[in-house]
Scaffold this motif. Sequence first.
Motif, mmCIF file in Angstrom:
data_model
loop_
_atom_site.group_PDB
_atom_site.id
_atom_site.type_symbol
_atom_site.label_atom_id
_atom_site.label_comp_id
_atom_site.label_asym_id
_atom_site.label_seq_id
_atom_site.Cartn_x
_atom_site.Cartn_y
_atom_site.Cartn_z
ATOM 1 N N UNK A 378 0.819 -1.210 0.000
ATOM 2 C CA UNK A 378 0.000 0.000 0.000
ATOM 3 C C UNK A 378 0.851 1.257 0.000
ATOM 4 N N UNK A 379 2.125 1.124 0.485
ATOM 5 C CA UNK A 379 3.016 2.290 0.564
ATOM 6 C C UNK A 379 4.140 2.234 -0.467
ATOM 7 N N UNK A 382 6.068 -1.355 -7.531
ATOM 8 C CA UNK A 382 7.176 -1.984 -8.259
ATOM 9 C C UNK A 382 7.242 -1.391 -9.657
ATOM 10 N N UNK A 383 8.455 -0.989 -10.025
ATOM 11 C CA UNK A 383 8.674 -0.443 -11.352
ATOM 12 C C UNK A 383 9.550 -1.412 -12.121
ATOM 13 N N UNK A 384 9.168 -1.776 -13.329
ATOM 14 C CA UNK A 384 9.906 -2.739 -14.150
ATOM 15 C C UNK A 384 10.440 -2.029 -15.379
ATOM 16 N N UNK A 390 12.692 -2.643 -9.726
ATOM 17 C CA UNK A 390 13.022 -2.072 -8.416
ATOM 18 C C UNK A 390 11.738 -1.547 -7.778
ATOM 19 N N UNK A 391 11.794 -1.421 -6.428
ATOM 20 C CA UNK A 391 10.631 -1.012 -5.611
ATOM 21 C C UNK A 391 10.830 0.436 -5.194
ATOM 22 N N UNK A 392 9.740 1.213 -5.348
ATOM 23 C CA UNK A 392 9.826 2.642 -5.074
ATOM 24 C C UNK A 392 8.732 3.029 -4.080
ATOM 25 N N UNK A 395 4.192 8.644 -2.295
ATOM 26 C CA UNK A 395 3.793 9.692 -1.353
ATOM 27 C C UNK A 395 2.434 9.360 -0.729
ATOM 28 N N UNK A 396 2.065 10.156 0.266
ATOM 29 C CA UNK A 396 0.780 9.938 0.966
ATOM 30 C C UNK A 396 -0.397 10.099 0.012
ATOM 31 N N UNK A 397 -0.342 11.107 -0.850
ATOM 32 C CA UNK A 397 -1.443 11.319 -1.799
ATOM 33 C C UNK A 397 -1.544 10.161 -2.777
ATOM 34 N N UNK A 398 -0.378 9.684 -3.277
ATOM 35 C CA UNK A 398 -0.396 8.551 -4.194
ATOM 36 C C UNK A 398 -0.898 7.291 -3.498
ATOM 37 N N UNK A 399 -0.517 7.115 -2.240
ATOM 38 C CA UNK A 399 -0.983 5.938 -1.496
ATOM 39 C C UNK A 399 -2.496 5.981 -1.273
ATOM 40 N N UNK A 400 -2.988 7.161 -0.961
ATOM 41 C CA UNK A 400 -4.441 7.294 -0.777
ATOM 42 C C UNK A 400 -5.182 6.991 -2.080
ATOM 43 N N UNK A 401 -4.656 7.535 -3.194
ATOM 44 C CA UNK A 401 -5.280 7.250 -4.487
ATOM 45 C C UNK A 401 -5.208 5.767 -4.825
#
Length: 1828
Positions: A378-379, A382-384, A390-392, A395-401
Amino acid sequence: MFCVEGRHLYTKFARVWIPDPEEVWKSAELLKDYKPGDKVLLLHLEDGKDLEYRLDPKTKELPHLRNPDILVGENDLTALSYLHEPAVLHNLRVRFIDSKLIYTYCGIVLVAINPYEQLPIYGEDIINAYSGQNMGDMDPHIFAVAEEAYKQMARDERNQSIIVSGESGAGKTVSAKYAMRYFATVSGSASEANVEEKVLASNPIMESIGNAKTTRNDNSSRFGKYIEIGFDKRYRIIGANMRTYLLEKSRVVFQAEEERNYHIFYQLCASANSPEFKVLRLGDANNFHYTNQGGSPVIEGVDDAKEMAHTRQACTLLGISESYQMGIFRILAGILHLGNVVFMSRDSDSCTIPPKHEPLSIFCDLMGVDFEEMCHWLCHRKLATATETYIKPISKLQATNARDALAKHIYAKLFNWIVDHVNQALHSAVKQHSFIGVLDIYGFETFEINSFEQFCINYANEKLQQQFNMHVFKLEQEEYMKEQIPWTLIDFYDNQPCINLIESKLGILDLLDEECKMPKGTDDTWAQKLYNTHLNKCALFEKPRLSNKAFIIQHFADKVEYQCEGFLEKNKDTVFEEQIKVLKSSKFKMLPELFQDDEKAISPTSATSSGRTPLTRTPSKPTKGRPGQTAKEHKKTVGHQFRNSLHLLMETLNATTPHYVRCIKPNDFKFPFTFDEKRAVQQLRACGVLETIRISAAGFPSRWTYQEFFSRYRVLMKQKDVLSDRKQTCKNVLEKLIVDKDKYQFGKTKIFFRAGQVAYLEKLRADKLRAACIRIQKTIRGWLLRKKYLRMRKAAITVQRYVRGHQARCYAKFLRRTKAATIIQKYWRMYVARWRYKITRTATIVLQSYLRGYLARNRYHKILREHKAVIIQKWVRGWLARTYYRRSIHAIIYLQCCFRRMMAKRELKKLKIEARSVERYKKLHIGMENKIMQLQRKVDEQNKDYKCLMEKLTNLEGIYNSETEKLRSDLERLQLSEEEAKIATGRVLSLQEEIAKLRKDLEQTQSEKKSIEERADRYKQETEQLVSNLKEENTLLKQEKEALNHRIVEQAKEMTETMEKKLVEETKQLELDLNDERLRYQNLLNEFSRLEERYDDLKEEMTLMVNVPKPGHKRTDSTHSSNESEYTFSSEIAETEDIPSRTEEPSEKKVPLDMSLFLKLQKRVTELEQEKQVMQDELDRKEEQVLRSKAKEEERPQIRGAELEYESLKRQELESENKKLKNELNELRKALSEKSAPEVTAPGAPAYRVLMEQLTSVSEELDVRKEEVLILRSQLVSQKEAIQPKNTMTDSTILLEDVQKMKDKGEIAQAYIGLKETNRLLESQLQSQKRSHENEAEALRGEIQSLKEENNRQQQLLAQNLQLPPEARIEASLQHEITRLTNENLDLMEQLEKQDKTVRKLKKQLKVFAKKIGELEVGQMENISPGQIIDEPIRPVNIPRKEKDFQGMLEYKKEDEQKLVKNLILELKPRGVAVNLIPGLPAYILFMCVRHADYLNDDQKVRSLLTSTINSIKKVLKKRGDDFETVSFWLSNTCRFLHCLKQYSGEEGFMKHNTSRQNEHCLTNFDLAEYRQVLSDLAIQIYQQLVRVLENILQPMIVSGMLEHETIQGVSGVKPTGLRKRTSSIADEGTYTLDSILRQLNSFHSVMCQHGMDPELIKQVVKQMFYIVGAVTLNNLLLRKDMCSWSKGMQIRYNVSQLEEWLRDKNLMNSGAKETLEPLIQAAQLLQVKKKTDDDAEAICSMCNALTTAQIVKVLNLYTPVNEFEERVSVSFIRTIQMRLRDRKDSPQLLMDAKHIFPVTFPFNPSSLALETIQIPASLGLGFISRV
């Protein structure tokens, strides 16, 4: 707007429509004619203002003309003469506001306006009324559209679609729901799975997960759906399938103000306290972020907990198990808890979740996933890349969305899963033959901010509008080609350019998909591409002036500005793959199932992250796709998927016949029956209704058949214009009336008119009728005034004659009165003068006598006073001398005493002085001795003084004594002299007193004499007054007595009437209860027969489907088995059946089952009949008690004295002698019957003669005694009656003479006492009568009180039941009814058992007596002498008794039973039997066969024959059940067979009308009462089948013959109709008329009479037929606005009178058939009466007592004038009617139940036909039967 040729219609008083900013269109009236070239129109508005309306100088277009009032409120907008926007809006408003009608046709479109109120127009009775009707024949309704689709599917064998569209809150979902309910009700299901219930059960589920509260609608559908309802070859529902479109997923995570999330979340929260939901750990909806954003968690009037129960019930019905339901609820609860997950920022690019975060922990527990893993993804994301992954952190706004996107994705998957399971539940294994699709889809939307969702919705509406325009255009073209009129191209709006702008190559969707594929694509770059591609190149695409991030599209309804922000994101619908993988790894088995189809292309369910999800049809079973295909298809965007699903939908719709329903929202505030013109016009423009109007108006919108045109406009033709060819006649007339030939066209069957031409013709027709009316009025008014003048003149002459005669008579009367007054004055004045003189003289004499007496008394008193004064002086002077002497002596003694006291005081003073001297003190000091001595001395001195005084006193005493003696002697002497004086004085006084006493006695005697005389006169007057008072009192008492007697009689009469009314009411109530029980029982029989037929059908189908049936397996219908279990009890027939035969013959296996069930049901009717008889006996007994008590009160005599006692003793003595004689007579008879030998008791024996003579003499003596007793009783009664007047009446004349003769006081007192005793006696009699009346009234009050208590108890029970929920209420009422009936049945069974015992006992006694009588007859015959044989030669050779060639029995062999049944029942032709043979012959033959089996005492044969007969009749009726003659024939024979079983049963009640010969034919061995009940049940079933056959035959005739056909030609004119043409009222060759109905009724009646049906049964059949006619006619009248007019009321009344005439001709007026037509008669009267004033309302309320309030209001709302001279019913008048009828308690149901069948009874009808006379014809093929 209008061409130049139509400008001649703009004359003075013409009404037009002008634009208005508030009301959209406003009505006005021209104040002067319009002339070409005028620039201004002078108008008068409806609000009273005048207006100058300026015409456009460029176009010079005139305002729209208004339609005539006669066309306002039409069912079809295309029927309007002027087709334009204001006319459409006004027509809809009038229908919606004034008539409360929400449906209106607009060509092929049904316009439905949301009333925001529950209306009673969707019941099953309305569905039945619309079933089978043509769409134009009934008022507009959603059921009419559904029926049209269903009918076209069956007729054309083409799939159908119903497209329901409109704004949110317009009622789309409800309309679609009602359409599906109609299909489910009308078609039924083809299997036992109740598919129609499942189809309807899908609605609550889809509403709970797909509907939500919005600002516009409390139950708004947030998705579109297309439901295909599948039908088999017989057009019964076999299944359904649902496709959904564009679910609004964004609502899961966000709600606007005053809105809610989907209903299911609030239902879960409302049910959180349930035990099964504890594990979900839910609470109030305000505690969750996803449900509290709107701030409105509760919908007024909706209980979410109850809705949750309905949702679960629907899930269960659709086969979703409890475990899956709990799984759904777990996922939904998890979504709520996921919304409460809170993120904490670490820095600007990363965030974290608090450790052991409770919402997330609950979410993971419910979903069965790992807490840490879910917390991590949730926080993070994964970007391929091409080389590494790799894992990135995010932000809080992106996590909420991302959290919200995950929630939306889960909900969308769950939504798809539920839809799939609903489709699986509705899927059928039977091959689908056809389907009807119901499309419930969103309408055109435009808001302040429009985004991707509105773009998709409006795109879909563009496609639907294009399909709609093409369909309308196609229908118009087909109509013109069909009628062969010149086809002209109609210009209509084509929205293909707009569709190309959206979906073509390089269109908006194509550019959007291309931008989504770009790595760095944004909404701004996409907007620039749009501008570069389409701006200034496409006229429908525009750019806003002040924005670079928006674009405008010109849609068919309006311009819409779309904001580009969010389009790309919503089109991509991004969800993190890692979060989905976590959910797929869940231990909760159901969760991975939701994501199984993620890689499949068939289900394009990915949707916008903040928008709606387009859904396509998903298969019931998941399929596996290729991996390569998966990656490719997964890249499809939301827009691409929606375009594909929309193309699929359009292909489906184009392959079907569409039907359109446009839902209109009347206002934005959800106010009931409130119409906002602005909002309505917006929606009419958006939904295509006005486009339909425009297309129709561009061609020839008004269409008439030649016959209708001729009928309507016959008044415009002259007699010479009317030809035999109607078509040529119409052509000739139109050429004269309308000069421009382009305004109309002649087709093959119709005349086509341009817009406005029908209004012009109506104007000509109205002018012609108005001129005719004026001429008629002129003539009639002149005639009326002349009649009035002549009548007034004649009346004036008559009045003058009578007035003059009256004046002459008054003058003569005045003269006579004047003369009489003069005479009366003369005599009166003389009388007054004489009376005054007498009074003066009497007064003078009285004064003189009083004065003289006064003077004499004064003189006497003066002499007496002087004499008494002398005596007083003498005694006073003596007393004074003695008083002076005593006073002198007393003074002397007093002086002596005073002197002596003075001397003593002096001496004392001296002594005191001496005592104070010095010597004394000295002496005291010396001692006490001197003092003592002194005192002694003093004592001595005092003693001396005392002695001296004593001596003096002694001397004085002596002197006093001597003086006293002297004085005493003097006193005695004086006393002697005084006594002498007293004696002398006493003599004088006594003499004076004697004189005074004598005088006083004289005066007293005189006064007493006078007073006695006065008192005698006064007493005489008082006595006379008393007598008169007594007379008056007696008269009053007599009057009082008469009044009381009259009152008692009236009260008795009232009581009798009350009791009679009560008895009648109770009898009616009992009859109603009995009819209800009969109806319930007969419905049960009907249901049983239906189930039996269904069982047979299933058995036949199984036999056809399965060649080899499985042994021991037999499937039984569930309802059938439940009925069996309800009425199961051991049957005598079932126990005695042959078991091997049942196992060997499966086809006969159901025979004992059928018979047993009939035998089980028969007890119910028996118990009810016994109950009715008991209640009737009880009522009769009560009535007899009341009459007996009344007779006792009237015959109660006053007891007399010794004479009555003597007569009663004499009567008792006679009665005792009578008893003694009876006893002797009985002993003689007993001796004769028991002790006498046969030879002694023989008729010729001497002893027998002697005994007979004694018996004769005793009988004569007994008769004499009886007569004496009767004479004595009559004398007693007469004497007792004679006592009463003697005691209660007084002869006033005799009493007056006695009083006048009475001179003594005692006699008057005795008379007064006698009168008082008489009054007391009268008073005692009145009191006794009053007490008896009070006792009787008290008894009645007690009975009333008991009835009130019973009523209160019933009301309390009813109130308790009403407080319960509906299901519990039904159960409680059923339980109470069952308890009551059980108790009553137990009592009746006990009584029945007692009666059975008594009957058996009496039968045994009867057999014994018959045996004894037989022995006595044998003995008598043996002892008859030869002489007697010669005297009676006929007895031994009685020919009828000896001739036994035929005893009314038929013999057959048991193996011929099937042959008998086959020839007599199965293969018998009713027509030949009815014409050639006696009525009821098969019944007689069957009964004679039963008689022979009874004669043989063969119970097996009896049972087998009766069972075979019953089953064979059932087979015949099943095979030929649609033939009226067959059903009537077997109903008649079944009733005759039943009557024969009763007539020859041997029961006394059925043998009253038998002949002696018929009584000999009675059954002797078997009691067939149970089989009689079975036959009665069979007759009920046949009767119900007969009624159904009647209904099927009459149904097509009723509406046409009773309503549509003009029996009285020319009364009603045909109004203009629209596209939905009504059935013509002109009688064509194929239409039914009233004569058709009468001919059919005659046919029914003649067939029933030929078959010998019982007259009472014929009356019941006729009553049922007339009820069907009345109910169907009234129901159609209530659903057809065009039939509610004055002229149609006259037609109906005439038709009803013809039916009544038919009843009179057939002598059936007492059958109750006329009463069944009463609602129809009152409805016809309601159409004809005045409907204006309050008096009219009162008359209507009193007249229409057979109509319900809903029916009265409906008729008034539908009342439509056919001509301009009629007026509409005002809304205020309808409200007045409603106010007056608000207290009436009647059914809220609008329509009558046309399927209702009255309970049938079969009154016993014995036959006079002798069985031995019946001959069996050879044509029946019964040669194997022999006569016995």
